[in-house]
Design a protein around this motif. Structure first.
Motif, PDB file in Angstrom:
ATOM      1  N   ARG A  10      44.763  -6.723  25.611  1.00 14.68           N
ATOM      2  CA  ARG A  10      44.970  -7.878  24.745  1.00 14.68           C
ATOM      3  C   ARG A  10      45.364  -9.093  25.563  1.00 14.68           C
ATOM      4  O   ARG A  10      46.067  -8.992  26.564  1.00 14.68           O
ATOM      5  CB  ARG A  10      46.064  -7.583  23.711  1.00 14.68           C
ATOM      6  N   GLU A  58      36.899 -15.666   7.161  1.00 16.30           N
ATOM      7  CA  GLU A  58      38.292 -15.722   7.580  1.00 16.30           C
ATOM      8  C   GLU A  58      38.474 -16.338   8.962  1.00 16.30           C
ATOM      9  O   GLU A  58      39.604 -16.520   9.407  1.00 16.30           O
ATOM     10  CB  GLU A  58      38.886 -14.309   7.566  1.00 16.30           C
ATOM     11  N   GLY A  59      37.361 -16.651   9.624  1.00 11.95           N
ATOM     12  CA  GLY A  59      37.470 -17.215  10.964  1.00 11.95           C
ATOM     13  C   GLY A  59      37.921 -16.220  11.995  1.00 11.95           C
ATOM     14  O   GLY A  59      38.449 -16.596  13.040  1.00 11.95           O
ATOM     15  N   LYS A  60      37.753 -14.932  11.735  1.00 17.43           N
ATOM     16  CA  LYS A  60      38.226 -13.907  12.656  1.00 17.43           C
ATOM     17  C   LYS A  60      37.079 -13.397  13.523  1.00 17.43           C
ATOM     18  O   LYS A  60      36.182 -12.715  13.038  1.00 17.43           O
ATOM     19  CB  LYS A  60      38.855 -12.743  11.885  1.00 17.43           C
ATOM     20  N   VAL A  61      37.127 -13.728  14.786  1.00 18.23           N
ATOM     21  CA  VAL A  61      36.178 -13.199  15.753  1.00 18.23           C
ATOM     22  C   VAL A  61      36.824 -11.986  16.405  1.00 18.23           C
ATOM     23  O   VAL A  61      37.988 -12.053  16.828  1.00 18.23           O
ATOM     24  CB  VAL A  61      35.823 -14.253  16.819  1.00 18.23           C
ATOM     25  N   PRO A  62      36.143 -10.839  16.511  1.00 20.28           N
ATOM     26  CA  PRO A  62      36.753  -9.662  17.138  1.00 20.28           C
ATOM     27  C   PRO A  62      37.234  -9.974  18.544  1.00 20.28           C
ATOM     28  O   PRO A  62      36.589 -10.712  19.293  1.00 20.28           O
ATOM     29  CB  PRO A  62      35.599  -8.644  17.162  1.00 20.28           C
ATOM     30  N   GLY A  63      38.392  -9.419  18.901  1.00 16.07           N
ATOM     31  CA  GLY A  63      38.954  -9.658  20.230  1.00 16.07           C
ATOM     32  C   GLY A  63      39.264  -8.365  20.933  1.00 16.07           C
ATOM     33  O   GLY A  63      38.922  -7.272  20.474  1.00 16.07           O
ATOM     34  N   ASN A 100      31.992  -6.000  11.332  1.00 17.16           N
ATOM     35  CA  ASN A 100      33.249  -6.569  10.829  1.00 17.16           C
ATOM     36  C   ASN A 100      33.125  -8.078  10.663  1.00 17.16           C
ATOM     37  O   ASN A 100      33.539  -8.656   9.655  1.00 17.16           O
ATOM     38  CB  ASN A 100      34.394  -6.281  11.801  1.00 17.16           C
ATOM     39  N   TYR A 101      32.570  -8.725  11.676  1.00 17.24           N
ATOM     40  CA  TYR A 101      32.454 -10.186  11.626  1.00 17.24           C
ATOM     41  C   TYR A 101      31.475 -10.634  10.549  1.00 17.24           C
ATOM     42  O   TYR A 101      31.745 -11.577   9.796  1.00 17.24           O
ATOM     43  CB  TYR A 101      32.017 -10.718  12.992  1.00 17.24           C
ATOM     44  N   ARG A 140      33.234 -10.112   7.081  1.00 17.25           N
ATOM     45  CA  ARG A 140      34.375 -10.941   6.680  1.00 17.25           C
ATOM     46  C   ARG A 140      34.720 -12.057   7.658  1.00 17.25           C
ATOM     47  O   ARG A 140      35.411 -13.004   7.278  1.00 17.25           O
ATOM     48  CB  ARG A 140      35.619 -10.082   6.514  1.00 17.25           C
ATOM     49  N   GLY A 141      34.221 -11.950   8.885  1.00 17.15           N
ATOM     50  CA  GLY A 141      34.695 -12.862   9.925  1.00 17.15           C
ATOM     51  C   GLY A 141      34.368 -14.318   9.673  1.00 17.15           C
ATOM     52  O   GLY A 141      35.167 -15.210   9.932  1.00 17.15           O
TER      53      GLY A 141
END
Length: 262
Positions: free
Chosen positions: A167, A237-242, A229-230, A233-234
């Protein structure tokens, strides 16, 4: 008997993605003839990976041979010839072999095979049943088609390095490549599947197909559940996998735990 007994493959690929594909087909019983570059001024000849050592295979005298482990790991069960496809004689030989082949695999830059008269259209005219597989970094069309494709770059561009490693908020965080050239290896396996599907089509219809296999396409596809996933919903929600280190992005418990010593 092996599943692909009787299938003839003409392999003009080198380094990893193409050779991994044809090695897999050879393992399944296909007769693979690997066409390598002859020795010339400034080039030792053969697939570049023959010299990608150490380590090199040792001979009976215990001394290193000229065969690198890298080359041996991607080219078992094949026969090999040398041929200069830049010459009219070499081109004629490849056309003669392709006329009797079931599959033709190449990973030259876009347009190179056409310059030599060895592109899909030219060989299809000689052998309509021929399955022709081209492997490149970015495919036969599109804005990046003329760029060279390297596994390291594709892992970055295709998103794999953004989800590999510790991370970012922990020591050692940051993009990491996978320890082996997985973009090349995945592409080789996808090409293997596509070739077998095209062979089935040729058996039923008598018509071969041109398979356009790209490392970037494959790497994006191999993001699997992270890509899904992206898409699910990404964007909302603006969530890019990290990066998640050794944890799992979807489920728990799935991480490193401290355990009592034995």
């Amino acid at each position: 008997m092996n599943a692909l007994d009787g299938i003839r493959i003409l392999d003009l690929s080198r380094v990893l993605a193409g050779p991994w594909c044809t090695q897999t087909l050879a393992d399944l019983g296909a007769d693979v003839v690997k066409v390598e570059r002859p020795r010339s001024d400034g080039h030792p000849g053969g697939d570049d990976t023959r010299g990608w050592g150490p380590p090199f295979l040792k001979g009976r005298d215990g001394a290193d041979t000229a065969e690198a482990a890298y080359y041996l790991g991607a080219n078992r069960n094949k026969r090999s010839i040398t041929c200069d496809i830049a010459t009219p004689e070499g081109q004629a030989l490849i056309r003669e072999l392709a006329a009797k082949a079931d599959v033709f695999v190449e990973n030259y830059k876009v347009g190179d095979m056409a310059r030599y008269g060895l592109d899909f259209a030219s060989l299809h005219a000689l052998n309509p049943r021929l399955v022709y597989c081209s492997i490149t970094g970015f495919g036969q069309t599109g804005p990046y088609k003329d760029r060279a494709g390297y596994d390291y770059a594709i892992q970055g561009m295709g998103g794999l390095m953004s989800v590999t490693g510790e991370r970012d908020d922990l020591p050692g965080g940051g993009p990491q490549k996978v320890g082996v050239a997985v973009a090349d290896l995945f592409t080789g396996l996808y090409a293997t599947v596509a070739i077998q599907a095209a062979l089935r089509h040729a058996e039923r219809t008598g018509e071969g197909q041109h398979i356009d296999m790209a490392l970037l396409d494959t790497q994006v596809a191999m993001l699997a559940n992270l890509g899904a996933n992206y898409l699910v919903r990404g964007r909302e929600e603006g969530k890019v996998p990290g990066r998640a280190g050794n944890a799992h992005i979807n489920i728990v418990p799935y991480q490193v735990f401290e355990v009592a010593p034995d």
